[in-house]
Design an enzyme around this catalytic site. Structure first.
Site, PDB file in Angstrom:
ATOM      1  CB  SER A 192      -0.908   0.019   1.238  1.00  0.00           C
ATOM      2  OG  SER A 192      -1.781  -1.085   1.237  1.00  0.00           O
ATOM      3  CG  HIS A 251      -5.584  -1.555   4.078  1.00  0.00           C
ATOM      4  ND1 HIS A 251      -6.263  -2.469   3.303  1.00  0.00           N
ATOM      5  CD2 HIS A 251      -4.970  -0.710   3.205  1.00  0.00           C
ATOM      6  CE1 HIS A 251      -6.066  -2.207   2.022  1.00  0.00           C
ATOM      7  NE2 HIS A 251      -5.286  -1.140   1.937  1.00  0.00           N
TER       8      HIS A 251
END
Length: 550
Positions: free
Chosen positions: A385, A477
């Site tokens: 990410s 997340h």
């Protein structure tokens, strides 16, 4: 046959002078129309008199109710049914682009009319004309349209006050249960903004759901550029709730491949927001061997991927996104099926108009299930990410905290890198990272690595807003139940990656047995779970609270 019968029926209706009656009622309604709210707004007004605006509106209404216009409406529906990907309200033959506020206000008023004796045909036609008008307006005039919608078609406060007084009166008068329930129903209905009727009517039109998403995209862009504006912010929240109620629970998961419709792949290329897709060859790699691309679609706009996720199938957790994106021959580099141990989620994108609607959470869970069914060998579900807010946060933290953001050893190290510069350690650090000098200087590059990695760990684990992670990707997340696994130096060496986060990327692991507990703890007290494999993260965790190490 049904469409032809309806059109014929409507033609007959208007040939018997019903049209003039409807127009008369509409004109009467608009002459006595009052504002729905107490907001004052200063929309730019053109020098058009009330009579001219009224004549313009009456002329437009009459033209819109011609039998040709009604038949055109049904032809639009038929065209959308056959070619949904090419439908547009403001087509090449449309010339409607009147930005006169009084005209817009009257047009919306007819669209939200709920008079039973007039039926649904006129409001539906006028709603379509509103959409046509909106699509043909420029950016500035679209905001005028939305301001009118927000200010004049919100909650009807006088109705709310009357309903509230009535409800309180019943409560004080010991009324029976039936009367109280009825009063509650009236009060609930009064609290619904008038523009909800407008949204509902748009949603019933061909491509209406996508049109609502595009309106919200325009709203969000304006609010980001111009700051908070109460009425438009309320309209945005209202539209967000409407879209959420329309979409959540009614989405279909599809895997996109090179053989999927070109219209869908083209939209993926257009909407991709994390790692831009350069061309069709790049697109082919993203859906090729060793890669998966899944998307949620909605029944009314089956060609439009609303939110999509890109996955790389690997032997181990990847620490550099260029390995995934720029693999010249992924067919050779991918492992055998039985050797696939990791699924790396390296990009997740939703359409801008769906920002803040939690579709990504549902998508990840569905994709995990799909991959488990396809590859029983997968043991790890991880992300690679970006950290989009790191650079901006660090510059701001330096401005606010000064040298206290660094320890003594780090200050001396930074000063030694640019002895010719005067100033504090943090001022020199700010100069280096803003000028990008550290990238080109090998000594700076190596000396700054531990400093930037430590500050990155602080940013992800410690910096909070309302007790949740400040970084939007981290919050997404961690809120979904992932743990912070590892920071990756030079994880993204693209210009965007270096500008946003000095090239640092992060892996978030979705450990299936821990997801529910991680989610609950994070939402309860802001606790973040990390892995013990990264010493930088572990060291930062020891300096703060609400960090769980597994």
């Amino acid at each position: 046959m049904l469409r032809s019968a309806v059109v014929t029926c409507n033609i007959t209706l208007y040939r018997h002078n019903r049209r003039s009656t409807i127009i008369h009622n509409i004109m009467k309604q608009n002459r006595h129309n009052r504002k729905f709210s107490s907001f004052n707004h200063d929309l730019p007004q053109k020098s058009v008199s009330n009579n001219e605006a009224q004549n313009l509106f009456e002329q437009y209404i009459q033209q819109s109710l011609e039998t040709d216009a009604i038949e055109d409406f049904w032809q639009n529906i038929e065209a959308y049914t056959h070619e949904p990907g090419f439908f547009s309200f403001g087509g090449p033959n449309s010339k409607l682009a009147i930005n006169e506020p009084r005209f817009i206000r009257k047009l919306i008023s007819v669209s939200v009319s709920e008079k039973r004796n007039e039926g649904d045909l006129v409001p539906t036609l006028m709603t379509k004309k509103c959409c046509e008008l909106y699509e043909n307006l420029d950016k500035e005039d679209r905001i005028k349209f939305l301001k009118i919608l927000a200010h004049d078609f919100g909650v009807m406060r006088d109705k709310v006050f009357r309903a509230t007084d009535h409800y309180i009166g019943l409560s004080n008068a010991d009324a029976n249960e039936r009367a109280i329930l009825r009063a509650e129903q009236i009060l609930r209905h009064a609290m619904i903004p008038v523009h909800h009727i407008f949204f509902d009517r748009i949603n019933r039109l061909p491509n209406g759901t996508k049109f609502l998403m595009d309106i919200r995209s325009d709203l969000l862009e304006y609010l980001r550029e111009n700051g908070h504006e109460a009425a438009l912010a309320a309209l945005n929240e209202s539209l967000k709730e409407k879209l959420s109620s329309l979409l959540v629970g009614f989405l279909t998961l599809k895997r996109l491949t090179w053989h999927s419709p070109a219209a869908s792949l083209e939209r993926v290329m257009k909407y991709e927001a994390v790692h831009a897709i350069k061309d069709w060859d790049d697109m082919k790699r993203r859906v090729g061997p060793g890669r998966r691309l899944f998307a949620f679609f909605y029944r009314d706009i089956g060609h439009e991927p609303l939110v999509f996720i890109q996955v790389a199938l690997t032997k181990e957790i990847v620490n550099n996104v260029q390995i995934i994106l720029e693999d010249p021959n992924p067919t050779r580099s991918i492992p055998q099926v039985e050797d696939i141990k990791c699924a790396i989620f390296y990009s997740i994108t939703s359409q801008q108009g769906l920002s803040g609607i939690e579709l990504g959470n549902f998508l990840i869970k569905r994709v995990v299930r799909e991959l488990q069914n396809e590859f029983s060998s997968i043991e790890t579900f991880s992300t690679l990410s970006p950290i989009p807010g790191l650079s901006k946060w660090l510059i701001n933290a330096i401005n606010v905290e000064g040298d206290s953001i660094l320890n003594k050893e780090e200050i001396e190290k930074v000063k030694s890198l640019r002895k010719e510069l005067d100033g504090s350690g943090t001022e020199i650090l700010k100069h280096l990272i803003k000028s990008k000098d550290w990238i080109r200087d090998e000594k700076c590059f190596h000396e700054l690595k531990p400093i930037l990695m430590r500050l990155c760990a602080r940013y992800i684990l410690t910096e909070k807003r309302r007790n949740l992670a400040l970084d939007p990707v981290a919050n997404f997340h961690i809120r979904n139940g992932a743990c912070v696994y590892r920071l990756n130096w030079l994880g993204d060496i693209s210009k965007k990656g270096l500008d946003e986060s000095f090239g640092i990327m992060v892996n978030y692991n979705y450990i299936l047995d821990h997801i529910e507990n991680n989610n609950r703890q994070y939402l309860c007290d802001g606790s973040i779970t990390i892995s013990n494999v990264d010493p930088v993260l572990v060291d930062e965790a020891k300096r703060t609270t609400n960090i769980k190490i597994i």
